[in-house]
Design a protein around this motif. Structure first.
Motif, PDB file in Angstrom:
ATOM      1  N   ILE A  54     -14.719 -30.893  13.130  1.00  0.00           N
ATOM      2  CA  ILE A  54     -15.722 -30.212  12.311  1.00  0.00           C
ATOM      3  C   ILE A  54     -15.972 -28.811  12.859  1.00  0.00           C
ATOM      4  O   ILE A  54     -15.497 -28.453  13.940  1.00  0.00           O
ATOM      5  CB  ILE A  54     -17.060 -30.989  12.292  1.00  0.00           C
ATOM      6  N   VAL A  55     -16.705 -28.034  12.098  1.00  0.00           N
ATOM      7  CA  VAL A  55     -17.113 -26.698  12.522  1.00  0.00           C
ATOM      8  C   VAL A  55     -18.539 -26.776  13.055  1.00  0.00           C
ATOM      9  O   VAL A  55     -19.402 -27.416  12.442  1.00  0.00           O
ATOM     10  CB  VAL A  55     -17.033 -25.701  11.354  1.00  0.00           C
ATOM     11  N   MET A  56     -18.776 -26.151  14.193  1.00  0.00           N
ATOM     12  CA  MET A  56     -20.127 -26.091  14.740  1.00  0.00           C
ATOM     13  C   MET A  56     -20.927 -25.065  13.946  1.00  0.00           C
ATOM     14  O   MET A  56     -20.832 -23.860  14.187  1.00  0.00           O
ATOM     15  CB  MET A  56     -20.088 -25.709  16.218  1.00  0.00           C
ATOM     16  N   THR A  57     -21.692 -25.521  12.986  1.00  0.00           N
ATOM     17  CA  THR A  57     -22.491 -24.620  12.174  1.00  0.00           C
ATOM     18  C   THR A  57     -23.682 -24.097  12.968  1.00  0.00           C
ATOM     19  O   THR A  57     -24.059 -24.669  13.996  1.00  0.00           O
ATOM     20  CB  THR A  57     -23.028 -25.344  10.924  1.00  0.00           C
ATOM     21  N   THR A 110     -22.873 -37.504  14.997  1.00  0.00           N
ATOM     22  CA  THR A 110     -23.399 -37.799  13.664  1.00  0.00           C
ATOM     23  C   THR A 110     -22.843 -36.812  12.641  1.00  0.00           C
ATOM     24  O   THR A 110     -22.424 -37.205  11.542  1.00  0.00           O
ATOM     25  CB  THR A 110     -24.932 -37.753  13.671  1.00  0.00           C
ATOM     26  N   ALA A 111     -22.824 -35.536  12.993  1.00  0.00           N
ATOM     27  CA  ALA A 111     -22.291 -34.521  12.081  1.00  0.00           C
ATOM     28  C   ALA A 111     -20.815 -34.756  11.787  1.00  0.00           C
ATOM     29  O   ALA A 111     -20.339 -34.477  10.677  1.00  0.00           O
ATOM     30  CB  ALA A 111     -22.495 -33.129  12.679  1.00  0.00           C
ATOM     31  N   ALA A 112     -20.091 -35.272  12.781  1.00  0.00           N
ATOM     32  CA  ALA A 112     -18.667 -35.537  12.616  1.00  0.00           C
ATOM     33  C   ALA A 112     -18.387 -36.920  12.044  1.00  0.00           C
ATOM     34  O   ALA A 112     -17.218 -37.314  11.905  1.00  0.00           O
ATOM     35  CB  ALA A 112     -17.952 -35.383  13.957  1.00  0.00           C
ATOM     36  N   ALA A 113     -19.444 -37.659  11.698  1.00  0.00           N
ATOM     37  CA  ALA A 113     -19.325 -39.002  11.134  1.00  0.00           C
ATOM     38  C   ALA A 113     -18.507 -39.926  12.036  1.00  0.00           C
ATOM     39  O   ALA A 113     -17.713 -40.744  11.554  1.00  0.00           O
ATOM     40  CB  ALA A 113     -18.719 -38.952   9.734  1.00  0.00           C
ATOM     41  N   VAL A 114     -18.707 -39.809  13.342  1.00  0.00           N
ATOM     42  CA  VAL A 114     -18.027 -40.695  14.288  1.00  0.00           C
ATOM     43  C   VAL A 114     -18.741 -42.049  14.281  1.00  0.00           C
ATOM     44  O   VAL A 114     -19.956 -42.102  14.506  1.00  0.00           O
ATOM     45  CB  VAL A 114     -18.039 -40.095  15.710  1.00  0.00           C
ATOM     46  N   PRO A 115     -18.024 -43.139  14.006  1.00  0.00           N
ATOM     47  CA  PRO A 115     -18.668 -44.453  13.997  1.00  0.00           C
ATOM     48  C   PRO A 115     -19.321 -44.762  15.341  1.00  0.00           C
ATOM     49  O   PRO A 115     -18.852 -44.316  16.396  1.00  0.00           O
ATOM     50  CB  PRO A 115     -17.501 -45.415  13.721  1.00  0.00           C
ATOM     51  N   ALA A 116     -20.390 -45.535  15.299  1.00  0.00           N
ATOM     52  CA  ALA A 116     -21.148 -45.842  16.505  1.00  0.00           C
ATOM     53  C   ALA A 116     -20.277 -46.432  17.607  1.00  0.00           C
ATOM     54  O   ALA A 116     -20.424 -46.084  18.780  1.00  0.00           O
ATOM     55  CB  ALA A 116     -22.299 -46.792  16.166  1.00  0.00           C
ATOM     56  N   ASP A 117     -19.355 -47.298  17.241  1.00  0.00           N
ATOM     57  CA  ASP A 117     -18.510 -47.954  18.246  1.00  0.00           C
ATOM     58  C   ASP A 117     -17.482 -47.005  18.862  1.00  0.00           C
ATOM     59  O   ASP A 117     -16.892 -47.335  19.895  1.00  0.00           O
ATOM     60  CB  ASP A 117     -17.779 -49.149  17.632  1.00  0.00           C
ATOM     61  N   ASP A 118     -17.259 -45.856  18.226  1.00  0.00           N
ATOM     62  CA  ASP A 118     -16.252 -44.905  18.717  1.00  0.00           C
ATOM     63  C   ASP A 118     -16.866 -43.709  19.439  1.00  0.00           C
ATOM     64  O   ASP A 118     -16.154 -42.770  19.788  1.00  0.00           O
ATOM     65  CB  ASP A 118     -15.403 -44.399  17.543  1.00  0.00           C
TER      66      ASP A 118
END
Length: 230
Positions: free
Chosen positions: A36-39, A60-68
Motif C-alpha cells: 500500500i501507499v503510506m498516505t 489494518t490499512a493493508a487489510a492484513v488478516p489478524a492471523d498474518d
C-alpha cells in the motif's frame, strides 16, 4: 523564579529531535512492502504511537488478516530501518536544545518521555545527551504507551514529584493526550499533525525564543492556546 514546574518532561521524536521525517521514510517503506501507499492520513494517525499501535494501523490499512500480522518480525524490521536512518544523524528541532539548557539551569530536573523503544532511544540519546536527564521512560517500559498516561505517570514517579507539578513538552495529539491525562500542563509544538486545544495546553509554533516567564505562565495556565502561537 516562582511558579515554575517541579519537573519538565520532554517527548523526543518531533519535540526535541527532527526525527519524525526519518520515521516517515521507514513507515513509507513498511507500507510499500505491505503493498500500500503510506498516505498522509495514515501516517498522521501513527504519529506518537507505540510500535504495536502503529503497526496495527498499517496492518489494518493493508487489510492484513489478524492471523498474518507479524508484529515481532515487522517490528524488528522497522526498528532496524529506523536505526540505520538514525545512524546517519538526527537534527535537533529549532529551539529545543536552548529550552533544555534554560530549564536545567534553573535546577529543574528533566525527564525524557517517549513511545520510542529503549534500543532506538539509546541511539538518539547519543545526539541529545544522556546526562541531561534525571530519568528516561520508553514505550517498551510501561504497560500501556501514549496516548495512555502511563509514561508520564512513571516519569513523575521516578522524579519523585506529582504529575500535576510537571510541565510536559509535546508535538503530537497522542503525546499531548497522554501528558494532560496524567495531569501535566503541556507546551505543544505541533509537528506533522494538528493538536486540539484543551485545558492546560499552550501551543507554540516552535521552542525558539522560549523564556522562563513563558514556562511559568504555561505551567500555571495563564497562557491561552491558538491565539498565542508564536
Amino acid at each position: 523564579m516562582t511558579d515554575l514546574p517541579k519537573a519538565a518532561l520532554f517527548d523526543m521524536d518531533g519535540t526535541l529531535l527532527d526525527s519524525e521525517k526519518l520515521w516517515d521514510i521507514a513507515m513509507g517503506d513498511l507500507a510499500a512492502d505491505l503493498g500500500i501507499v503510506m498516505t498522509h492520513e495514515l501516517r498522521e494517525s501513527t504519529l506518537g504511537n507505540s510500535m504495536n499501535d502503529a503497526l496495527t494501523k498499517v496492518f489494518t490499512a493493508a487489510a492484513v488478516p489478524a492471523d498474518d500480522r507479524d508484529y515481532r518480525g515487522r517490528g524488528a524490521w522497522l526498528r532496524d530501518r529506523v536505526s540505520t536512518l538514525f545512524a546517519a544523524g538526527i537534527p535537533w528541532m529549532p529551539g529545543a536544545r536552548d529550552a533544555l539548557d534554560m530549564i536545567a539551569a534553573e535546577g529543574i530536573p528533566l525527564a525524557l518521555v517517549t513511545n520510542t523503544e529503549r534500543v532506538l532511544t539509546e541511539q538518539a540519546l547519543d545526539t541529545i545527551g544522556r546526562d541531561r536527564f534525571t530519568a528516561t521512560v520508553c514505550g517498551d517500559e510501561v504497560t500501556v504507551g501514549k496516548p495512555a498516561p502511563d509514561p508520564y505517570l512513571r516519569a513523575a514517579t521516578l522524579l519523585g514529584v506529582d504529575a500535576a507539578d510537571c510541565l510536559a513538552f509535546e508535538d503530537s495529539p497522542t503525546g499531548t493526550q497522554a501528558a494532560t491525562t496524567a495531569g501535566c500542563a503541556a507546551i505543544v509544538v505541533p509537528s506533522a499533525a494538528p493538536v486540539p486545544d484543551g485545558p492546560r495546553r499552550t501551543t507554540r509554533r516552535s521552542l525558539v525564543g522560549l523564556t522562563l516567564a513563558e514556562v511559568a505562565a504555561a505551567f500555571n495556565g495563564r497562557i491561552g492556546h491558538r491565539e498565542d502561537l508564536r
